[in-house]
Design a protein around this motif. Structure first.
Motif, PDB file in Angstrom:
ATOM      1  N   GLU A  26      -4.030   4.302   7.494  1.00  0.00           N
ATOM      2  CA  GLU A  26      -2.565   3.642   7.483  1.00  0.00           C
ATOM      3  C   GLU A  26      -1.835   3.648   5.655  1.00  0.00           C
ATOM      4  O   GLU A  26      -2.250   3.948   4.514  1.00  0.00           O
ATOM      5  CB  GLU A  26      -1.817   2.194   7.815  1.00  0.00           C
ATOM      6  CG  GLU A  26      -1.451   2.023   7.931  1.00  0.00           C
ATOM      7  CD  GLU A  26       0.163   2.309   8.502  1.00  0.00           C
ATOM      8  OE1 GLU A  26       0.213   3.369   8.473  1.00  0.00           O
ATOM      9  OE2 GLU A  26       0.281   1.910  10.345  1.00  0.00           O
ATOM     10  N   SER A  27      -0.313   3.712   5.706  1.00  0.00           N
ATOM     11  CA  SER A  27      -0.006   4.179   4.796  1.00  0.00           C
ATOM     12  C   SER A  27       1.389   4.237   4.220  1.00  0.00           C
ATOM     13  O   SER A  27       1.477   4.287   5.519  1.00  0.00           O
ATOM     14  CB  SER A  27      -0.160   6.150   3.998  1.00  0.00           C
ATOM     15  OG  SER A  27       0.560   6.657   4.959  1.00  0.00           O
ATOM     16  N   ARG A  28       2.330   3.677   3.606  1.00  0.00           N
ATOM     17  CA  ARG A  28       4.083   3.336   3.520  1.00  0.00           C
ATOM     18  C   ARG A  28       4.429   3.406   2.115  1.00  0.00           C
ATOM     19  O   ARG A  28       3.424   3.555   1.258  1.00  0.00           O
ATOM     20  CB  ARG A  28       3.902   1.651   3.697  1.00  0.00           C
ATOM     21  CG  ARG A  28       3.380   1.166   4.893  1.00  0.00           C
ATOM     22  CD  ARG A  28       3.857  -0.230   5.004  1.00  0.00           C
ATOM     23  NE  ARG A  28       3.503  -0.826   5.963  1.00  0.00           N
ATOM     24  CZ  ARG A  28       2.210  -1.015   6.252  1.00  0.00           C
ATOM     25  NH1 ARG A  28       1.322  -1.191   5.624  1.00  0.00           N
ATOM     26  NH2 ARG A  28       1.690  -2.067   7.193  1.00  0.00           N
ATOM     27  N   ASP A  34       8.057   6.013   6.870  1.00  0.00           N
ATOM     28  CA  ASP A  34       7.630   5.690   5.080  1.00  0.00           C
ATOM     29  C   ASP A  34       7.582   3.293   5.071  1.00  0.00           C
ATOM     30  O   ASP A  34       7.350   2.982   4.178  1.00  0.00           O
ATOM     31  CB  ASP A  34       8.629   6.081   4.375  1.00  0.00           C
ATOM     32  CG  ASP A  34       8.344   7.423   4.043  1.00  0.00           C
ATOM     33  OD1 ASP A  34       7.460   8.243   4.614  1.00  0.00           O
ATOM     34  OD2 ASP A  34       8.973   8.566   3.401  1.00  0.00           O
ATOM     35  N   ASN A  93       0.287  12.792   1.699  1.00  0.00           N
ATOM     36  CA  ASN A  93      -0.199  11.901   0.492  1.00  0.00           C
ATOM     37  C   ASN A  93      -1.586  12.314   1.177  1.00  0.00           C
ATOM     38  O   ASN A  93      -2.387  11.205  -0.099  1.00  0.00           O
ATOM     39  CB  ASN A  93       0.254  10.892   1.447  1.00  0.00           C
ATOM     40  CG  ASN A  93       1.291  10.648   0.647  1.00  0.00           C
ATOM     41  OD1 ASN A  93       1.916   9.065  -0.473  1.00  0.00           O
ATOM     42  ND2 ASN A  93       2.799  10.753   1.978  1.00  0.00           N
ATOM     43  N   THR A  94      -2.023  12.327   1.695  1.00  0.00           N
ATOM     44  CA  THR A  94      -3.992  12.932   1.737  1.00  0.00           C
ATOM     45  C   THR A  94      -3.897  13.370   1.011  1.00  0.00           C
ATOM     46  O   THR A  94      -5.643  13.387  -0.106  1.00  0.00           O
ATOM     47  CB  THR A  94      -4.448  13.447   3.038  1.00  0.00           C
ATOM     48  OG1 THR A  94      -3.708  12.693   4.205  1.00  0.00           O
ATOM     49  CG2 THR A  94      -5.823  13.339   3.511  1.00  0.00           C
ATOM     50  N   MET A 147       0.771  -1.773   0.223  1.00  0.00           N
ATOM     51  CA  MET A 147      -0.160  -0.060  -0.326  1.00  0.00           C
ATOM     52  C   MET A 147       1.093   1.188   0.015  1.00  0.00           C
ATOM     53  O   MET A 147       1.764   1.537   1.027  1.00  0.00           O
ATOM     54  CB  MET A 147      -0.698   0.201   0.907  1.00  0.00           C
ATOM     55  CG  MET A 147      -0.917   1.005   2.162  1.00  0.00           C
ATOM     56  SD  MET A 147      -2.311   0.392   3.423  1.00  0.00           S
ATOM     57  CE  MET A 147      -1.077  -0.832   4.508  1.00  0.00           C
ATOM     58  N   ASP A 148       0.881   1.612  -0.833  1.00  0.00           N
ATOM     59  CA  ASP A 148       2.075   3.421  -1.182  1.00  0.00           C
ATOM     60  C   ASP A 148       1.191   4.408  -0.819  1.00  0.00           C
ATOM     61  O   ASP A 148       1.862   5.277  -0.057  1.00  0.00           O
ATOM     62  CB  ASP A 148       2.776   3.618  -1.967  1.00  0.00           C
ATOM     63  CG  ASP A 148       1.338   3.410  -3.871  1.00  0.00           C
ATOM     64  OD1 ASP A 148       1.822   4.078  -4.544  1.00  0.00           O
ATOM     65  OD2 ASP A 148       0.277   3.895  -3.399  1.00  0.00           O
ATOM     66  N   ALA A 149       0.269   4.690  -0.772  1.00  0.00           N
ATOM     67  CA  ALA A 149      -0.631   6.004  -0.656  1.00  0.00           C
ATOM     68  C   ALA A 149      -2.118   5.587  -0.095  1.00  0.00           C
ATOM     69  O   ALA A 149      -2.353   4.370  -0.030  1.00  0.00           O
ATOM     70  CB  ALA A 149      -0.510   7.379  -1.593  1.00  0.00           C
ATOM     71  N   MET A 150      -2.116   6.778   0.177  1.00  0.00           N
ATOM     72  CA  MET A 150      -3.648   6.146   1.129  1.00  0.00           C
ATOM     73  C   MET A 150      -5.006   5.841   0.003  1.00  0.00           C
ATOM     74  O   MET A 150      -4.597   6.066  -1.054  1.00  0.00           O
ATOM     75  CB  MET A 150      -4.107   7.676   2.140  1.00  0.00           C
ATOM     76  CG  MET A 150      -2.900   7.963   3.377  1.00  0.00           C
ATOM     77  SD  MET A 150      -3.878   9.167   4.291  1.00  0.00           S
ATOM     78  CE  MET A 150      -1.838   9.099   5.600  1.00  0.00           C
TER      79      MET A 150
END
Length: 486
Positions: free
Chosen positions: A192-194, A74, A129-130, A1-4
């Motif tokens: 959550e985001s990574r 990250d 990222n939001t 999962m890279d972005a929200m």
């Protein structure tokens, strides 16, 4: 999962509000503490260097760990690291309020900073990222900047009230309800985001950063009392750590500090502007608080009220600066910031502004305007143009620059003040002893002005575009190489 996942407008605003809560307690902590310094000095029998350490132990640990926190978030998840940060920060605040002596207070401040390091860069990364639309992001960052203004406006007043009516220990209690509320809201509402590709840890790079920041700050703060001889090894260690970082980091596939970022003129400019602006802030608050309470003899509450002419313009100008960055770019806010901060410094350095109410008021208003305009362009320039996968690291470098600036501002200005006062009577010698400090703050304002002009034009934007392209192509090559090895 890279972005929200795509969030509704209301949910995005809620995420922004939660992130701003974390910024509020971290920022409040610094401004509230400044007003409490004279009270702590009396209660804990602290010297000027002891007071410097209550501020710098915090900002130093924060500066040393921010990049680690950004890259860790990250890698293992931004929400997870953010929640850990809120927990540690809140526990650290409780321990600060219970500290029986200066040494344990400084230790508790360092624990607080470990938690704080997991908050601001991670929150900034969550916001980046939001809010994926550039204009919306600039506005969100403007709100973020306004929160710094709120903390500056509320900090001296809240601090003054608490110190006056309870004790300096009460200033750390403010963090408990806000920290707990932010923790519960994050658990419930922040997704959550990574980053799509996890960066490997860089323990040697991290140790070198700690050695560089720690030894440099120690050498500056302790030099006036200890003399050049005892601090010389720390100065040598700082130089050695810097040279080792410059040699080692480019040789790593995934360094803690990607030195390629600095090929972008706007990014490099934002970094140095952040150091200069926050050095000015750290020095300004330190000198002002000691002057108002120890020289003018004001109590903590009235000293806090005197800081309002600086804090209110910061609060009012920050969202305006964010809107200007969104519509016109960073140049205008940076030029306004540099001009106002330089003018404020000159008033104190050349005209002893603190000795008359009218000039003191004008100096505070000018500094507040300058500082209000500087925050949004720093943050926006640092993260815009960078690949989104590295937003956490880029934001962490910007946050590190701020904390390093504040650390150095307090260290250098405090050292200059301590050596200027020496054995002279404090009240009589303060104004003349503080003058070199005010000239240093003037130079910081001038640096913001000149770099704002040089790093916000067409040439600078082209270097940012080239840097982003080379970073992305480098990441692709690394990914291909890793796949082939697998």
């Amino acid at each position: 999962m890279d972005a929200m996942p795509e969030l509704s407008h209301r949910r995005r605003l809620l995420v922004l509000a939660i992130c701003c809560m974390s910024l509020l307690i971290v920022s409040l902590d610094n401004t509230v503490l400044n007003v409490a310094l004279p009270s702590m000095q009396r209660d804990l029998h602290a010297t000027t260097s002891g007071l410097q350490w209550t501020i710098d132990a915090y900002t130093l640990v924060l500066a040393s760990l921010l990049m680690l926190a950004g890259s860790t978030a990250d890698r293992i998840g931004r929400k997870r690291v953010f929640m850990a940060g809120l927990t540690v920060f809140t526990i650290g605040s409780v321990l600060c309020s219970l500290a029986p002596n200066l040494e344990l207070l400084v230790a508790a401040r360092m624990l607080q900073a470990v938690g704080g390091s997991m908050l601001n860069p991670v929150a900034m990364s969550i916001i980046t990222n939001t809010f994926t639309d550039a204009r919306e992001r600039a506005r969100a960052i403007g709100v973020w900047g306004a929160v710094v203004g709120i903390s500056m406006a509320a900090g001296p007043l809240v601090g003054g009230l608490l110190v006056q009516s309870v004790s300096w220990r009460a200033i750390f209690w403010v963090n408990l309800p806000v920290g707990l509320a932010a923790l519960l809201l994050t658990l419930r509402f922040v997704p959550e985001s990574r980053a799509p590709k996890a960066r490997r840890p860089d323990p040697l790079g991290q140790l070198l950063v700690i050695a560089l920041f720690g030894s440099l700050t120690y050498a500056i703060i302790e030099a006036p009392e200890s003399g050049a001889g005892p601090v010389a090894p720390f100065a040598v260690l700082a130089v050695a750590a810097l040279l080792a970082l410059l040699w080692y980091e480019p040789r790593r596939a995934e360094p803690l500090i990607d030195l390629r970022f600095f090929r972008s003129a706007p990014f490099s400019g934002a970094t140095v502007i952040a150091v200069s602006a926050f050095a000015a802030l750290g020095g300004f608050l330190f000198l002002s608080t000691l002057y108002l309470q120890n020289v003018r003899g004001l109590d903590a509450l009235h000293a806090g009220l005197w800081m309002l002419p600086m804090a209110v313009p910061t609060f009012l100008c920050a969202p305006l600066s964010g809107r200007l960055v969104g519509t016109r770019g960073p140049r205008v806010p940076l030029l306004v910031a540099g001009t106002a901060m330089t003018a404020s410094g000159v008033l104190f350095a050349a005209f002893e502004a603190e000795t008359a109410d009218a000039t003191l008021l004008l100096g505070y208003v000018l500094f507040g305007i300058g500082f209000g305009f500087v925050n949004a362009p720093i943050t926006n320039t640092a993260v815009s143009g960078m690949p989104r996968a590295q937003a956490g690291v880029a934001a962490a470098v910007a946050s590190t620059s701020r904390q390093l600036g504040q650390t150095l501002g307090v260290a250098v200005v405090g050292a200059v003040l301590a050596s200027g006062i020496g054995a002279s009577p404090y009240r009589e010698s303060f104004v003349s002893a503080a003058r070199p400090g005010w000239w240093i703050l003037t130079a910081c304002g001038l640096a913001v002005l000149v770099l704002g002009l040089l790093t916000s034009g067409l040439w600078a934007r082209r270097t940012a575009e080239r840097t982003a392209r080379s970073l992305e192509s480098g990441d692709i090559r690394q990914a291909v190489g890793a796949a082939e090895r697998a």
